[in-house]
Design an enzyme around this catalytic site. Structure first.
Site, PDB file in Angstrom:
ATOM      1  N   THR A 143      29.662  41.029  30.720  1.00  0.00           N
ATOM      2  CA  THR A 143      30.512  41.653  29.690  1.00  0.00           C
ATOM      3  C   THR A 143      30.234  41.063  28.316  1.00  0.00           C
ATOM      4  O   THR A 143      29.836  39.894  28.209  1.00  0.00           O
ATOM      5  CB  THR A 143      31.997  41.412  30.049  1.00  0.00           C
ATOM      6  OG1 THR A 143      32.805  41.794  28.937  1.00  0.00           O
ATOM      7  CG2 THR A 143      32.289  39.943  30.341  1.00  0.00           C
ATOM      8  N   ASP A 144      30.485  41.851  27.278  1.00  0.00           N
ATOM      9  CA  ASP A 144      30.333  41.319  25.915  1.00  0.00           C
ATOM     10  C   ASP A 144      31.446  40.334  25.575  1.00  0.00           C
ATOM     11  O   ASP A 144      31.369  39.645  24.551  1.00  0.00           O
ATOM     12  CB  ASP A 144      30.266  42.455  24.878  1.00  0.00           C
ATOM     13  CG  ASP A 144      31.569  43.229  24.743  1.00  0.00           C
ATOM     14  OD1 ASP A 144      32.478  43.049  25.573  1.00  0.00           O
ATOM     15  OD2 ASP A 144      31.668  44.036  23.781  1.00  0.00           O
ATOM     16  N   GLU A 145      32.473  40.259  26.439  1.00  0.00           N
ATOM     17  CA  GLU A 145      33.575  39.322  26.145  1.00  0.00           C
ATOM     18  C   GLU A 145      33.119  37.866  26.208  1.00  0.00           C
ATOM     19  O   GLU A 145      33.817  36.981  25.718  1.00  0.00           O
ATOM     20  CB  GLU A 145      34.750  39.572  27.093  1.00  0.00           C
ATOM     21  CG  GLU A 145      35.397  40.923  26.833  1.00  0.00           C
ATOM     22  CD  GLU A 145      36.673  41.147  27.624  1.00  0.00           C
ATOM     23  OE1 GLU A 145      37.472  40.217  27.751  1.00  0.00           O
ATOM     24  OE2 GLU A 145      36.843  42.263  28.128  1.00  0.00           O
ATOM     25  N   THR A 150      35.574  34.216  42.618  1.00  0.00           N
ATOM     26  CA  THR A 150      34.733  35.412  42.755  1.00  0.00           C
ATOM     27  C   THR A 150      33.612  35.447  41.715  1.00  0.00           C
ATOM     28  O   THR A 150      32.443  35.671  42.054  1.00  0.00           O
ATOM     29  CB  THR A 150      35.593  36.690  42.658  1.00  0.00           C
ATOM     30  OG1 THR A 150      36.395  36.783  43.837  1.00  0.00           O
ATOM     31  CG2 THR A 150      34.729  37.931  42.540  1.00  0.00           C
ATOM     32  N   TYR A 180      39.013  35.094  32.258  1.00  0.00           N
ATOM     33  CA  TYR A 180      38.066  36.118  32.724  1.00  0.00           C
ATOM     34  C   TYR A 180      36.703  35.930  32.071  1.00  0.00           C
ATOM     35  O   TYR A 180      35.679  35.808  32.762  1.00  0.00           O
ATOM     36  CB  TYR A 180      38.602  37.530  32.421  1.00  0.00           C
ATOM     37  CG  TYR A 180      37.550  38.611  32.505  1.00  0.00           C
ATOM     38  CD1 TYR A 180      36.929  38.913  33.714  1.00  0.00           C
ATOM     39  CD2 TYR A 180      37.152  39.322  31.360  1.00  0.00           C
ATOM     40  CE1 TYR A 180      35.942  39.904  33.787  1.00  0.00           C
ATOM     41  CE2 TYR A 180      36.184  40.306  31.427  1.00  0.00           C
ATOM     42  CZ  TYR A 180      35.571  40.603  32.640  1.00  0.00           C
ATOM     43  OH  TYR A 180      34.602  41.568  32.703  1.00  0.00           O
ATOM     44  N   SER A 181      36.682  35.895  30.730  1.00  0.00           N
ATOM     45  CA  SER A 181      35.376  35.824  30.064  1.00  0.00           C
ATOM     46  C   SER A 181      34.712  34.468  30.309  1.00  0.00           C
ATOM     47  O   SER A 181      33.474  34.388  30.379  1.00  0.00           O
ATOM     48  CB  SER A 181      35.498  36.132  28.575  1.00  0.00           C
ATOM     49  OG  SER A 181      36.474  35.337  27.963  1.00  0.00           O
ATOM     50  N   SER A 187      38.132  41.466  37.430  1.00  0.00           N
ATOM     51  CA  SER A 187      37.740  42.027  36.131  1.00  0.00           C
ATOM     52  C   SER A 187      38.885  42.244  35.146  1.00  0.00           C
ATOM     53  O   SER A 187      38.628  42.689  34.027  1.00  0.00           O
ATOM     54  CB  SER A 187      37.024  43.364  36.359  1.00  0.00           C
ATOM     55  OG  SER A 187      37.947  44.338  36.797  1.00  0.00           O
ATOM     56  N   LYS A 214      33.019  34.849  33.643  1.00  0.00           N
ATOM     57  CA  LYS A 214      31.815  35.682  33.541  1.00  0.00           C
ATOM     58  C   LYS A 214      30.696  34.911  32.834  1.00  0.00           C
ATOM     59  O   LYS A 214      29.521  35.013  33.212  1.00  0.00           O
ATOM     60  CB  LYS A 214      32.121  36.986  32.795  1.00  0.00           C
ATOM     61  CG  LYS A 214      33.044  37.951  33.515  1.00  0.00           C
ATOM     62  CD  LYS A 214      32.457  38.516  34.806  1.00  0.00           C
ATOM     63  CE  LYS A 214      31.308  39.474  34.578  1.00  0.00           C
ATOM     64  NZ  LYS A 214      30.911  40.141  35.867  1.00  0.00           N
ATOM     65  N   LEU A 264      27.979  43.932  40.638  1.00  0.00           N
ATOM     66  CA  LEU A 264      29.135  44.312  39.819  1.00  0.00           C
ATOM     67  C   LEU A 264      30.440  43.719  40.330  1.00  0.00           C
ATOM     68  O   LEU A 264      31.444  43.741  39.619  1.00  0.00           O
ATOM     69  CB  LEU A 264      29.290  45.841  39.786  1.00  0.00           C
ATOM     70  CG  LEU A 264      28.161  46.616  39.125  1.00  0.00           C
ATOM     71  CD1 LEU A 264      27.494  47.531  40.130  1.00  0.00           C
ATOM     72  CD2 LEU A 264      28.667  47.412  37.941  1.00  0.00           C
ATOM     73  N   ALA A 265      30.466  43.239  41.580  1.00  0.00           N
ATOM     74  CA  ALA A 265      31.726  42.743  42.155  1.00  0.00           C
ATOM     75  C   ALA A 265      32.275  41.621  41.284  1.00  0.00           C
ATOM     76  O   ALA A 265      31.554  40.682  40.936  1.00  0.00           O
ATOM     77  CB  ALA A 265      31.501  42.238  43.572  1.00  0.00           C
TER      78      ALA A 265
HETATM   79  N1  LIG Z   1      35.281  47.891  33.047  1.00  0.00           N
HETATM   80  C1  LIG Z   1      34.703  47.496  31.922  1.00  0.00           C
HETATM   81  O1  LIG Z   1      34.979  48.050  30.840  1.00  0.00           O
HETATM   82  C2  LIG Z   1      33.651  46.400  31.949  1.00  0.00           C
HETATM   83  C3  LIG Z   1      33.065  46.013  30.735  1.00  0.00           C
HETATM   84  C4  LIG Z   1      32.057  45.030  30.778  1.00  0.00           C
HETATM   85  C5  LIG Z   1      31.667  44.475  31.974  1.00  0.00           C
HETATM   86  N2  LIG Z   1      32.267  44.868  33.136  1.00  0.00           N
HETATM   87  C6  LIG Z   1      31.812  44.250  34.396  1.00  0.00           C
HETATM   88  O2  LIG Z   1      31.392  45.293  35.252  1.00  0.00           O
HETATM   89  C7  LIG Z   1      31.673  44.969  36.608  1.00  0.00           C
HETATM   90  C8  LIG Z   1      32.514  46.065  37.244  1.00  0.00           C
HETATM   91  O3  LIG Z   1      33.716  46.217  36.497  1.00  0.00           O
HETATM   92  P1  LIG Z   1      34.835  47.268  36.958  1.00  0.00           P
HETATM   93  O4  LIG Z   1      35.687  47.551  35.778  1.00  0.00           O
HETATM   94  O5  LIG Z   1      34.205  48.398  37.694  1.00  0.00           O
HETATM   95  O6  LIG Z   1      35.689  46.354  37.974  1.00  0.00           O
HETATM   96  P2  LIG Z   1      36.739  46.769  39.091  1.00  0.00           P
HETATM   97  O7  LIG Z   1      37.778  45.712  39.072  1.00  0.00           O
HETATM   98  O8  LIG Z   1      37.157  48.203  38.942  1.00  0.00           O
HETATM   99  O9  LIG Z   1      35.902  46.675  40.442  1.00  0.00           O
HETATM  100  C9  LIG Z   1      35.522  45.440  40.994  1.00  0.00           C
HETATM  101  C10 LIG Z   1      35.103  45.685  42.440  1.00  0.00           C
HETATM  102  O10 LIG Z   1      34.677  44.422  42.976  1.00  0.00           O
HETATM  103  C11 LIG Z   1      35.260  44.252  44.260  1.00  0.00           C
HETATM  104  N3  LIG Z   1      35.438  42.815  44.499  1.00  0.00           N
HETATM  105  C12 LIG Z   1      36.287  41.969  43.850  1.00  0.00           C
HETATM  106  N4  LIG Z   1      36.197  40.731  44.356  1.00  0.00           N
HETATM  107  C13 LIG Z   1      35.256  40.801  45.348  1.00  0.00           C
HETATM  108  C14 LIG Z   1      34.710  39.846  46.244  1.00  0.00           C
HETATM  109  N5  LIG Z   1      35.140  38.566  46.249  1.00  0.00           N
HETATM  110  N6  LIG Z   1      33.744  40.229  47.107  1.00  0.00           N
HETATM  111  C15 LIG Z   1      33.319  41.515  47.121  1.00  0.00           C
HETATM  112  N7  LIG Z   1      33.820  42.477  46.312  1.00  0.00           N
HETATM  113  C16 LIG Z   1      34.774  42.113  45.440  1.00  0.00           C
HETATM  114  C17 LIG Z   1      36.588  44.993  44.196  1.00  0.00           C
HETATM  115  O11 LIG Z   1      37.058  45.356  45.498  1.00  0.00           O
HETATM  116  C18 LIG Z   1      36.226  46.205  43.334  1.00  0.00           C
HETATM  117  O12 LIG Z   1      35.755  47.273  44.131  1.00  0.00           O
HETATM  118  C19 LIG Z   1      32.377  43.601  36.574  1.00  0.00           C
HETATM  119  O13 LIG Z   1      31.430  42.604  36.858  1.00  0.00           O
HETATM  120  C20 LIG Z   1      32.881  43.487  35.155  1.00  0.00           C
HETATM  121  O14 LIG Z   1      32.971  42.128  34.751  1.00  0.00           O
HETATM  122  C21 LIG Z   1      33.262  45.812  33.156  1.00  0.00           C
END
Ligand SMILES: NC(=O)c1ccc[n+]([C@@H]2O[C@H](COP(=O)([O-])OP(=O)(O)OC[C@H]3O[C@@H](n4cnc5c(N)ncnc54)[C@H](O)[C@@H]3O)[C@@H](O)[C@H]2O)c1
Length: 197
Positions: free
Chosen positions: A133-135, A103, A158-159, A88, A162, A84-85
């Site tokens: 992501t769906d983006e 990243t 971003y998208s 975002s 991803k 998940l990292a």
């Molecule tokens: N939030 C949403 O609505 C959503 C929707 C679709 C997909 N996603 C995907 O889900 C995942 C999690 O999203 P989120 O909203 O919880 O994100 P977030 O930004 O809240 O959390 C991201 C985490 O990744 C860590 N991180 C960032 N860069 C890093 C690196 N280089 N090495 C290690 N850790 C690192 C950060 O410290 C953080 O804890 C992402 O991959 C995002 O693309 C999120």
């Protein structure tokens, strides 16, 4: 005795903290390793209730640094990865796209390499789950929906980053037989959401 080890990246973030809590509580026989660099988006306060659990461990590491990943993979030898990292936040990707490439593309490839190296002789029962992501499919109008067959059409840095990560996950599945799956969910909302989002 610990049966399996699951490595969750980005576990200090919004969605990751919920995933870590779910797995720590639901699967006490699994060792859950939370790997996170603790960027501005990561917050261990999200996981205070989980910290005392005997099956939980936190490792501060950055997925853009392969040697840090190598150390963590050698130490814990995970059977599964939930990735998940990510960088975002779309607005940040517009002001600093390079961080998103580092990243979300390079970091994802580093993680794929770490899993491939560890599992190459014994991929049975292993799984690399990439959270996307769906983006990557672009924008919907007033109505309609995306499916897994929808053409990729990312519209923001971003998208785009991803989408590139997704392509590498598929490439590792086809080229190296890495046991990988990916999902493209829509926006999530809830507790521990970073205020900016
Ligand atoms: N939030 C949403 O609505 C959503 C929707 C679709 C997909 N996603 C995907 O889900 C995942 C999690 O999203 P989120 O909203 O919880 O994100 P977030 O930004 O809240 O959390 C991201 C985490 O990744 C860590 N991180 C960032 N860069 C890093 C690196 N280089 N090495 C290690 N850790 C690192 C950060 O410290 C953080 O804890 C992402 O991959 C995002 O693309 C999120």
């Amino acid at each position: 005795m610990t049966k399996s080890t699951l490595l969750i990246t980005g576990g200090a973030g919004f969605i990751g903290s919920h995933v870590v809590r779910l797995f720590v509580n639901k699967y006490p026989a699994y060792r859950i390793v939370n790997l996170d660099a603790l960027t501005y988006a990561g917050n261990l306060e999200n996981l205070r209730d989980v910290e005392p659990a005997p099956n939980y461990v936190f490792e501060r590491a950055d997925i853009t640094h392969p040697e840090q990943l190598r150390e963590v993979f050698e130490k814990y030898r995970p059977d599964g990865v939930i990735h998940l990292a990510a960088e975002s936040h779309v607005d940040r990707s517009i002001s600093n796209p390079v961080a998103f490439v580092e990243t979300n593309v390079l970091g994802t490839v580093n993680l794929l390499n770490a899993a491939r190296n560890l599992w190459k002789d014994n991929p049975g029962g292993k799984r690399f789950y990439h959270v996307s992501t769906d983006e990557v499919y672009g924008s919907l109008g007033e109505e309609g929906y995306f499916t897994e067959e929808t053409r990729y059409d990312p519209r923001s840095p971003y998208s785009a980053s991803k989408a590139a990560g997704d392509h590498f996950v598929r490439a590792y599945f086809h080229t190296y037989g890495l046991p990988a799956v990916l999902s493209n969910c829509s926006n999530n909302y809830g507790p521990n959401h970073f205020p900016e989002n």
